[in-house]
Design an enzyme around this catalytic site. Structure first.
Site, PDB file in Angstrom:
ATOM      1  N   HIS A  75       0.868  -1.179   0.000  1.00 25.09           N
ATOM      2  CA  HIS A  75       0.000   0.000   0.000  1.00 25.09           C
ATOM      3  C   HIS A  75       0.903   1.226   0.000  1.00 25.09           C
ATOM      4  O   HIS A  75       1.292   1.751   1.041  1.00 25.09           O
ATOM      5  CB  HIS A  75      -0.944  -0.034   1.200  1.00 25.09           C
ATOM      6  CG  HIS A  75      -1.898  -1.176   1.120  1.00 25.09           C
ATOM      7  ND1 HIS A  75      -3.154  -1.062   0.554  1.00 25.09           N
ATOM      8  CD2 HIS A  75      -1.766  -2.474   1.487  1.00 25.09           C
ATOM      9  CE1 HIS A  75      -3.760  -2.229   0.584  1.00 25.09           C
ATOM     10  NE2 HIS A  75      -2.936  -3.107   1.150  1.00 25.09           N
ATOM     11  N   ARG A  76       1.249   1.680  -1.194  1.00 28.94           N
ATOM     12  CA  ARG A  76       2.330   2.642  -1.354  1.00 28.94           C
ATOM     13  C   ARG A  76       1.938   4.065  -0.980  1.00 28.94           C
ATOM     14  O   ARG A  76       2.792   4.899  -0.751  1.00 28.94           O
ATOM     15  CB  ARG A  76       2.867   2.583  -2.795  1.00 28.94           C
ATOM     16  CG  ARG A  76       3.584   1.269  -3.086  1.00 28.94           C
ATOM     17  CD  ARG A  76       4.169   1.264  -4.485  1.00 28.94           C
ATOM     18  NE  ARG A  76       3.149   1.251  -5.516  1.00 28.94           N
ATOM     19  CZ  ARG A  76       2.533   0.148  -5.940  1.00 28.94           C
ATOM     20  NH1 ARG A  76       2.842  -1.015  -5.402  1.00 28.94           N
ATOM     21  NH2 ARG A  76       1.638   0.210  -6.900  1.00 28.94           N
ATOM     22  N   THR A  85      16.084  -4.454  11.671  1.00 28.11           N
ATOM     23  CA  THR A  85      16.749  -5.698  12.073  1.00 28.11           C
ATOM     24  C   THR A  85      18.256  -5.496  12.145  1.00 28.11           C
ATOM     25  O   THR A  85      18.945  -6.198  12.890  1.00 28.11           O
ATOM     26  CB  THR A  85      16.426  -6.828  11.086  1.00 28.11           C
ATOM     27  OG1 THR A  85      16.744  -6.403   9.753  1.00 28.11           O
ATOM     28  CG2 THR A  85      14.949  -7.192  11.147  1.00 28.11           C
ATOM     29  N   ARG A 173      -8.069  -5.567   2.455  1.00 32.05           N
ATOM     30  CA  ARG A 173      -7.450  -6.434   3.458  1.00 32.05           C
ATOM     31  C   ARG A 173      -8.418  -7.002   4.490  1.00 32.05           C
ATOM     32  O   ARG A 173      -8.028  -7.855   5.290  1.00 32.05           O
ATOM     33  CB  ARG A 173      -6.329  -5.672   4.168  1.00 32.05           C
ATOM     34  CG  ARG A 173      -5.224  -5.218   3.216  1.00 32.05           C
ATOM     35  CD  ARG A 173      -4.689  -6.358   2.368  1.00 32.05           C
ATOM     36  NE  ARG A 173      -3.543  -5.930   1.566  1.00 32.05           N
ATOM     37  CZ  ARG A 173      -2.825  -6.722   0.802  1.00 32.05           C
ATOM     38  NH1 ARG A 173      -3.145  -8.008   0.708  1.00 32.05           N
ATOM     39  NH2 ARG A 173      -1.801  -6.261   0.102  1.00 32.05           N
TER      40      ARG A 173
END
Length: 218
Positions: A75-76, A85, A173
């Protein structure tokens, strides 16, 4: 997963933007029922949905998997700032082993992993987590070790999105064809919205129960 709404644009910002087009400020009731109905009529019923882009929402999302994050990133028309990370794998480095796969170690692993309804998949995720832990404890750099992270590894992020894009997200979604985890996320995001804003989005949700972690098909 945990969803926290950090900020929502006041609705009168949107009604004021709409009234700018017709210079109808004299008809405003200062964010009352007339202005709220105007936003719904123009933005939803009359399909001038660009006016909804004046409404912006900022969320903090915690405890979704990297698999879910990958789908969220599609969903840009939204902004994501994701837990790195590269800098945070030290949280795993000094843990004790997650083997053998007994109830205690499975519970410990859930601090780092999103479990699904298939025990074999969960056990494979824990083994991958253990492999990652071993690499880190042996001094392998985070930049290299993260290539073997399981998709079920938990992450968190700041997520900002305008109302028009949020409608699109919720429509796609909450559908039963979507990944079960992002269905849960879509419904949790809707529930986190201010009560006064939900009327703009309720029609976007597919009317089905919140999905549970699925068991595999026979």
């Amino acid at each position: 997963m945990q969803i926290t709404l950090l900020h929502a644009t006041p609705l009168e910002i949107c009604s004021n933007a709409i009234r700018t087009c017709w210079q109808s400020f004299d008809k405003s009731d200062n964010g009352g029922e007339r202005d709220l109905a105007l936003i719904d009529r123009v933005g939803n019923k009359n399909k001038h949905s660009s006016t909804l882009e004046h409404l912006f929402y900022n969320f903090y999302i915690k405890g979704i998997s990297r698999a879910c994050l990958q789908e969220l990133a599609r969903h840009r028309m939204a902004s994501l700032s994701v837990k790195s990370t590269r800098y945070t794998l030290k949280e795993l480095k000094n843990c004790e082993s997650f083997l053998p796969l007994d109830s205690r170690n499975l519970a410990r692993a859930q601090q780092f992993l999103v479990f699904c309804g298939e025990p074999k998949v969960n056990e494979a995720s824990v083994r991958a987590l253990e492999n990652l832990r071993i690499l880190l404890s042996e001094g392998i750099s985070n930049d290299l070790a993260k290539f073997c992270m399981p998709e079920s590894y938990k992450t968190e992020l700041a997520w900002s999105i305008n109302a028009r894009s949020l409608q699109n997200f919720l429509s796609l979604r909450s559908a039963r064809s979507a990944l079960w985890e992002i269905q849960q996320l879509a419904r949790a995001i809707f529930e986190a919205l201010p009560q006064s804003h939900k009327y703009l989005f309720a029609h976007c949700l597919e009317q089905s129960p919140t999905p549970k972690n699925p068991m595999p098909h026979a």
